[in-house]
Design an enzyme around this catalytic site. Structure first.
Site, PDB file in Angstrom:
ATOM      1  N   HIS A 175     -50.948 -14.506  33.773  1.00  0.00           N
ATOM      2  CA  HIS A 175     -51.486 -15.931  34.226  1.00  0.00           C
ATOM      3  C   HIS A 175     -50.379 -17.457  33.582  1.00  0.00           C
ATOM      4  O   HIS A 175     -51.586 -18.732  33.710  1.00  0.00           O
ATOM      5  CB  HIS A 175     -52.682 -16.589  34.944  1.00  0.00           C
TER       6      HIS A 175
ATOM      7  N   LYS B   7     -50.133 -23.711  -1.194  1.00  0.00           N
ATOM      8  CA  LYS B   7     -51.511 -24.139  -2.184  1.00  0.00           C
ATOM      9  C   LYS B   7     -51.114 -25.142  -3.160  1.00  0.00           C
ATOM     10  O   LYS B   7     -52.267 -25.709  -3.429  1.00  0.00           O
ATOM     11  CB  LYS B   7     -52.051 -22.578  -1.868  1.00  0.00           C
TER      12      LYS B   7
ATOM     13  N   GLU C  70     -46.831 -12.087   7.718  1.00  0.00           N
ATOM     14  CA  GLU C  70     -47.045 -12.442   6.315  1.00  0.00           C
ATOM     15  C   GLU C  70     -46.320 -10.900   5.547  1.00  0.00           C
ATOM     16  O   GLU C  70     -45.389 -11.818   4.548  1.00  0.00           O
ATOM     17  CB  GLU C  70     -48.435 -12.142   5.988  1.00  0.00           C
TER      18      GLU C  70
END
Length: 563
Positions: A396, A520, A365
């Site tokens: 793994h 937004k 960000e």
């Protein structure tokens, strides 16, 4: 300090030519120097930074330091810490470092000493924490609060969540009856779990939002408010009214006190922070309330002191010995000159489970930008893609790609040197310390294999292709003396300052986030279309079809309900 685009400076051009030479050299060749480990290791604030497994030489580092000077890094460090308006697009300082200044310090910015206000907020925070820990903060029906739910997203969630998990071992005895939880998702999936299990009489919500307009957080807050009111007022608890519920069950943390008041948060329950604190840099102040509730104020102050120790190091250490600068330069070298655009964060300690997610926001960000301060589109790469998880689990999962895939990746290995010294029972302590040694052995072995490849394996005969390890994958190893409030504070501050140094060299602003704002806005417009079952003619064909699918699902549900 140059005012030319950084990629047109002499220092950049020298590095570009030097990179052509270094790409031909394998790390196993560089490690023929027996002093290499010592040459590229530095210590500060309880941290040891080993950069010897980076694909660089002493000559590379000298050239990178020249680049840092050309970009004005020393001046930029001074400007940040002095409170100059380094957040250019929003025309304000970025003073998260002020939140961890000691009370006897002074920092005058534009005519105001910030330290008294910071410590007044810390004192209010401490008074709140003491009320919780002494069971004096009671719900509307008189029962002590047991569950505290932090409602926030982004910087109001990731930092407190990460730190409370990392420092859970430091919970004081008087905090044992307080459980802290986090709900960030706007879909309500986290919140609904809590509401189905918690007792409303002993539950309090902390609404954490810098602007106090964040839709994700306020949608959860409205649901929480209705849940409390429906059970504590409408269910007929004698003498309990809405004002009492709001006063005893909500705390607000925001830079907008007037909006907290409008929402119904009592002034005594409001914790303020300032516009000069970016959300992802805010856990050091009032946003850190969940941290203080878990670890207590003494440990919270140790956490701040550890970060301040790194701030002092950042301000005073020469560039060649400056941990944030060196970490940043390693990143610049990998991204811009070795074309390595992927970066994995790999803690070898289960308490740092959320550290990679925290850094994803802090770095991507902040530095996920493609325009310089003057609006010019950059002609070079900026922030790499970050991801990661606990190293023992990742071994793994995706280490196969690290060792034998086609994508070059730089890794940060992070581990504490000491653990389990405080376990009382000797046999259990030895078992746990043995597990810690096993964890460190895996951490060191993986970075060694990534570096050396097949040369790390003493095995006779030719290895078939599917068993070959090419090596030459660079990595950094960061060791904490032990994971404590102070060293965690220093570790976070290290990465904050690394981000700032890289942004300075790239000529970008790490303190704004305009890239999230338009999403937004469009989301708000789309939500209105979904709710009103009208509009959307201007949208693209794909989005219109998706909206229509939602409308059809709602129509099908309504038809079923009628039947």
């Amino acid at each position: 300090m140059s005012h030319s685009p950084i990629d047109r400076t002499a220092a950049w051009e020298v590095l570009a030519g030097h990179a052509g030479e270094m790409r031909k050299r394998h790390l196993h060749e560089l490690f023929e120097d027996s002093q290499r480990g010592r040459t590229f290791t530095r210590k500060a604030a309880g941290l040891t930074l080993d950069l010897s497994k980076q694909r660089w030489s002493e000559a590379t580092l000298e050239r990178l330091l020249d680049l840092a000077r050309e970009a004005g890094v020393p001046e930029a460090i001074e400007a940040l810490l002095a409170g100059e308006r380094v957040n250019v697009s929003e025309n304000r300082p970025a003073l998260h470092t002020a939140l961890r200044l000691p009370s006897d310090a002074s920092l005058v910015v534009e005519g105001e000493d910030l330290v008294p206000g910071v410590h007044a907020t810390l004192a209010k925070l401490e008074a709140m924490v003491e009320r919780f820990h002494t069971r004096q903060w009671r719900g509307a029906t008189g029962h002590p609060i047991h569950d505290v739910v932090n409602l926030g997203v982004g910087g109001s969630d990731l930092g407190p969540l990460m730190v409370t998990h990392a420092l859970a071992d430091y919970r004081p005895a008087d905090a044992a009856h307080i459980d802290v939880h986090f709900a960030s998702t706007m879909d309500g999936s986290q919140l609904v779990d809590y509401l189905s299990r918690f007792n409303p009489e002993t539950t309090l919500f902390v609404i954490s939002s810098k602007s106090f307009t964040t839709i994700d957080t306020l949608s959860n807050a409205r649901t929480a408010r209705d849940w409390l009111l429906s059970r504590l007022v409408r269910d007929g608890n004698g003498g309990v009214d809405e004002a009492m519920v709001m006063r005893q069950h909500f705390i607000g943390v925001s830079a907008k006190p007037e909006k907290m008041s409008e929402w119904g948060i009592a002034e005594a329950n409001q914790l303020e922070f300032w516009e000069w604190v970016g959300g992802r840099y805010s856990l050091w102040g009032a946003i850190g309330l969940p941290i203080a509730l878990v670890v207590g104020m003494a440990h919270f102050r140790d956490f701040l002191a550890g970060a301040h120790a790194m701030d002092r190091h950042f301000a005073g250490a020469p560039l060649a010995d400056n941990l944030p600068v060196l970490l940043a330069l390693a990143g610049i070298w990998n991204v811009n000159f070795l074309d390595i655009r992927a970066h994995s964060i790999l803690p070898y300690d289960g308490r740092l489970e959320y550290f990679a997610a925290y850094l994803e926001q802090l770095e991507m960000e902040s530095n996920g930008k493609s325009a310089t301060h003057d609006g010019r589109e950059v002609a070079y790469s900026t922030c790499p893609v970050l991801w990661g998880q606990l190293g023992p689990n990742a071994q793994h999962a995706f280490y196969q790609l690290l060792h034998q895939g086609t994508q070059p990746v730089v890794c940060d290995f992070i581990a504490p040197l000491r653990r389990y010294d405080d376990v009382a029972e000797p046999e259990t302590r030895e078992h746990l310390k043995s597990q810690h040694r096993l964890t460190l052995a895996n951490c060191f072995a993986q970075s060694r294999l990534l570096m050396l490849g097949d040369d790390a394996i003493d095995e006779p005969g030719e290895r078939p292709g599917h068993k070959r390890y090419r090596g030459n994958q660079p990595s950094t190893t960061l060791l904490l003396d032990r994971l404590s409030p102070a060293t965690l504070g220093a570790l976070i501050a290290l990465y904050e300052h690394k981000v700032y140094v890289q942004a300075t060299i790239w000529g970008i602003n790490p303190f704004d986030q305009w890239g999230v704002e338009l999403g937004k806005q469009i989301a708000g417009e789309t939500e209105e279309i979904l709710a009103n079952h009208a509009g959307g003619e201007h949208m693209d064909a794909s989005t219109r079809a998706l909206v229509a699918a939602v409308w059809q699902a709602e129509a099908d549900d309504a038809s079923r309900d009628e039947r």
